[in-house]
Design a protein around this motif. Sequence first.
Motif, mmCIF file in Angstrom:
data_model
loop_
_atom_site.group_PDB
_atom_site.id
_atom_site.type_symbol
_atom_site.label_atom_id
_atom_site.label_comp_id
_atom_site.label_asym_id
_atom_site.label_seq_id
_atom_site.Cartn_x
_atom_site.Cartn_y
_atom_site.Cartn_z
ATOM 1 N N THR A 83 0.851 -1.198 0.000
ATOM 2 C CA THR A 83 0.000 0.000 0.000
ATOM 3 C C THR A 83 0.887 1.248 0.000
ATOM 4 O O THR A 83 2.107 1.157 0.066
ATOM 5 C CB THR A 83 -0.895 0.082 1.266
ATOM 6 N N ARG A 84 0.230 2.420 -0.005
ATOM 7 C CA ARG A 84 0.938 3.663 0.318
ATOM 8 C C ARG A 84 1.175 3.662 1.838
ATOM 9 O O ARG A 84 0.632 2.809 2.551
ATOM 10 C CB ARG A 84 0.080 4.879 -0.084
ATOM 11 N N PHE A 85 1.928 4.625 2.341
ATOM 12 C CA PHE A 85 2.255 4.636 3.780
ATOM 13 C C PHE A 85 0.993 4.728 4.651
ATOM 14 O O PHE A 85 0.971 4.226 5.774
ATOM 15 C CB PHE A 85 3.197 5.798 4.133
ATOM 16 N N ASP A 86 -0.043 5.392 4.150
ATOM 17 C CA ASP A 86 -1.265 5.531 4.963
ATOM 18 C C ASP A 86 -2.213 4.341 4.791
ATOM 19 O O ASP A 86 -3.333 4.355 5.277
ATOM 20 C CB ASP A 86 -1.986 6.844 4.612
ATOM 21 N N GLY A 87 -1.770 3.336 4.096
ATOM 22 C CA GLY A 87 -2.590 2.130 3.942
ATOM 23 C C GLY A 87 -3.487 2.153 2.710
ATOM 24 O O GLY A 87 -4.210 1.185 2.444
ATOM 25 N N SER A 88 -3.438 3.257 1.940
ATOM 26 C CA SER A 88 -4.342 3.335 0.787
ATOM 27 C C SER A 88 -3.827 2.526 -0.401
ATOM 28 O O SER A 88 -2.624 2.224 -0.507
ATOM 29 C CB SER A 88 -4.579 4.795 0.383
ATOM 30 N N ARG A 89 -4.753 2.210 -1.270
ATOM 31 C CA ARG A 89 -4.480 1.373 -2.439
ATOM 32 C C ARG A 89 -3.538 2.090 -3.407
ATOM 33 O O ARG A 89 -3.603 3.306 -3.561
ATOM 34 C CB ARG A 89 -5.830 1.087 -3.130
ATOM 35 N N ILE A 90 -2.718 1.328 -4.094
ATOM 36 C CA ILE A 90 -1.785 1.894 -5.061
ATOM 37 C C ILE A 90 -2.342 1.760 -6.471
ATOM 38 O O ILE A 90 -2.738 0.672 -6.885
ATOM 39 C CB ILE A 90 -0.431 1.154 -4.974
ATOM 40 N N ASN A 91 -2.363 2.898 -7.170
ATOM 41 C CA ASN A 91 -2.612 2.842 -8.607
ATOM 42 C C ASN A 91 -1.233 2.624 -9.238
ATOM 43 O O ASN A 91 -0.365 3.480 -9.142
ATOM 44 C CB ASN A 91 -3.220 4.172 -9.065
ATOM 45 N N PRO A 92 -1.020 1.462 -9.888
ATOM 46 C CA PRO A 92 0.347 1.138 -10.335
ATOM 47 C C PRO A 92 0.901 2.050 -11.422
ATOM 48 O O PRO A 92 2.071 1.927 -11.772
ATOM 49 C CB PRO A 92 0.239 -0.307 -10.830
ATOM 50 N N THR A 93 0.114 2.976 -11.940
ATOM 51 C CA THR A 93 0.670 3.905 -12.934
ATOM 52 C C THR A 93 1.120 5.212 -12.282
ATOM 53 O O THR A 93 1.614 6.094 -12.969
ATOM 54 C CB THR A 93 -0.360 4.223 -14.035
ATOM 55 N N GLU A 94 0.918 5.330 -10.966
ATOM 56 C CA GLU A 94 1.292 6.581 -10.299
ATOM 57 C C GLU A 94 2.494 6.422 -9.376
ATOM 58 O O GLU A 94 2.534 5.496 -8.571
ATOM 59 C CB GLU A 94 0.103 7.105 -9.471
ATOM 60 N N PRO A 95 3.459 7.353 -9.471
ATOM 61 C CA PRO A 95 4.612 7.281 -8.563
ATOM 62 C C PRO A 95 4.187 7.578 -7.127
ATOM 63 O O PRO A 95 3.112 8.117 -6.896
ATOM 64 C CB PRO A 95 5.549 8.387 -9.069
ATOM 65 N N GLY A 96 5.026 7.227 -6.177
ATOM 66 C CA GLY A 96 4.738 7.568 -4.783
ATOM 67 C C GLY A 96 5.373 6.604 -3.817
ATOM 68 O O GLY A 96 6.288 5.850 -4.163
ATOM 69 N N GLU A 97 4.861 6.650 -2.573
ATOM 70 C CA GLU A 97 5.404 5.807 -1.499
ATOM 71 C C GLU A 97 5.018 4.355 -1.703
ATOM 72 O O GLU A 97 3.958 4.066 -2.247
ATOM 73 C CB GLU A 97 4.762 6.198 -0.161
ATOM 74 N N ILE A 98 5.870 3.482 -1.171
ATOM 75 C CA ILE A 98 5.548 2.049 -1.191
ATOM 76 C C ILE A 98 5.844 1.460 0.184
ATOM 77 O O ILE A 98 6.931 1.640 0.723
ATOM 78 C CB ILE A 98 6.424 1.308 -2.233
ATOM 79 N N LEU A 99 4.847 0.773 0.723
ATOM 80 C CA LEU A 99 5.043 -0.022 1.935
ATOM 81 C C LEU A 99 4.614 -1.447 1.600
ATOM 82 O O LEU A 99 3.454 -1.688 1.252
ATOM 83 C CB LEU A 99 4.189 0.530 3.094
ATOM 84 N N ALA A 100 5.578 -2.360 1.650
ATOM 85 C CA ALA A 100 5.305 -3.766 1.307
ATOM 86 C C ALA A 100 5.694 -4.621 2.506
ATOM 87 O O ALA A 100 6.828 -4.513 2.991
ATOM 88 C CB ALA A 100 6.138 -4.172 0.092
ATOM 89 N N THR A 101 4.782 -5.435 2.990
ATOM 90 C CA THR A 101 5.083 -6.273 4.158
ATOM 91 C C THR A 101 4.471 -7.664 3.994
ATOM 92 O O THR A 101 3.734 -7.921 3.045
ATOM 93 C CB THR A 101 4.509 -5.681 5.463
ATOM 94 N N ASN A 102 4.721 -8.473 5.012
ATOM 95 C CA ASN A 102 4.103 -9.803 5.049
ATOM 96 C C ASN A 102 2.636 -9.725 5.480
ATOM 97 O O ASN A 102 2.000 -10.744 5.680
ATOM 98 C CB ASN A 102 4.888 -10.720 5.999
ATOM 99 N N GLY A 103 2.123 -8.528 5.664
ATOM 100 C CA GLY A 103 0.735 -8.344 6.087
ATOM 101 C C GLY A 103 0.662 -8.159 7.595
ATOM 102 O O GLY A 103 0.131 -7.161 8.082
ATOM 103 N N LYS A 104 1.289 -9.062 8.337
ATOM 104 C CA LYS A 104 1.228 -9.015 9.807
ATOM 105 C C LYS A 104 1.928 -7.777 10.365
ATOM 106 O O LYS A 104 1.595 -7.305 11.438
ATOM 107 C CB LYS A 104 1.894 -10.266 10.395
ATOM 108 N N LEU A 105 2.935 -7.277 9.667
ATOM 109 C CA LEU A 105 3.715 -6.139 10.165
ATOM 110 C C LEU A 105 3.204 -4.806 9.624
ATOM 111 O O LEU A 105 3.751 -3.751 9.950
ATOM 112 C CB LEU A 105 5.189 -6.311 9.749
ATOM 113 N N HIS A 106 2.183 -4.870 8.801
ATOM 114 C CA HIS A 106 1.770 -3.671 8.077
ATOM 115 C C HIS A 106 1.361 -2.523 9.002
ATOM 116 O O HIS A 106 1.851 -1.408 8.871
ATOM 117 C CB HIS A 106 0.638 -4.012 7.107
#
Length: 252
Positions: free
Chosen positions: A222-245
């Motif tokens: 997701t983005r840092f605030d948990g929002s959905r990523i539109n894959p054509t738009e640049p920005g923040e990335i937070l990727a986790t195993n889900g449990k650490l999100h």
Amino acid sequence: MDIRDVMDLVRQAKVFVQNRDMAEHIKVKGPADYVTQVDTNIQNFLSEKLHELAPDIQFLGEEEGLHAMSGDTFWILDPIDGTTNLIHDYQHSTISLGLYDKGEIVMGIIYDPFREEIFHAEKGKGSFRNGEPIHVAAAETLGDTIISIGTAPYQKELAHENFQKFERIFTKCQDIRRTGSAAMDLAYAACGRTGGFFEARLQPWDFAAGMLLVEEAGGKVTRFDGSRINPTEPGEILATNGKLHEELQRLL
Ligand code: IPD
Ligand code: CA
Ligand code: CA
């Protein structure tokens, strides 16, 4: 289209990565941002070969001339993710190829020619490393794992804010890592080598393939605030195993 044919093409680009003369032909794109002949040759090679394989699919590549996003379906290529590493022969660079289709990434390939590791995912079919299924890490808390960070090196104005985030997270997890290739970081989160990865500013070609790899391996992106990523738009990335999100989101 069979993903194995696409993976074969991506692997063929290894010859360019091995060419140190090409890696030493460097042009400056922006502050701390470079392109070498390896980057441009891989992009030219793959755009041509992918067109032969699937003539109806458009192409978006990081390097000059092929920036346009057009149509419902297109490849998103980072011909070398980790160009600064390549220039210094640091041996941590990947080729990252995603396939965008009507709002989502449906195919992702990340190839590390130095370790002969190829990661791939297709929407709904899981993620794989050298053909074997992979899964995100089991860690329940930051104290159980290591986290990889991206420094957003082309936005040095974000350094203070970024390094405060790194400190907050470093003090909670076992340690932090910085590879210099966001695609590699995402592939490593997908196969459980790290509990997660984040970076304040990435482009679609940095994360398109890796985002699908993490999701198909059971993780969350997701983005840092948990929002959905539109894959054509640049920005923040937070990727986790889900449990650490959530824990990471609070610290970001
Ligand atoms: C960069 C790498 C790096 C990340 C940067 C990216 P490039 O890509 O992924 O790890 O920190 O934000 O731009 O320029 O080597 O393709
Ligand atoms: Ca990149
Ligand atoms: Ca690149």
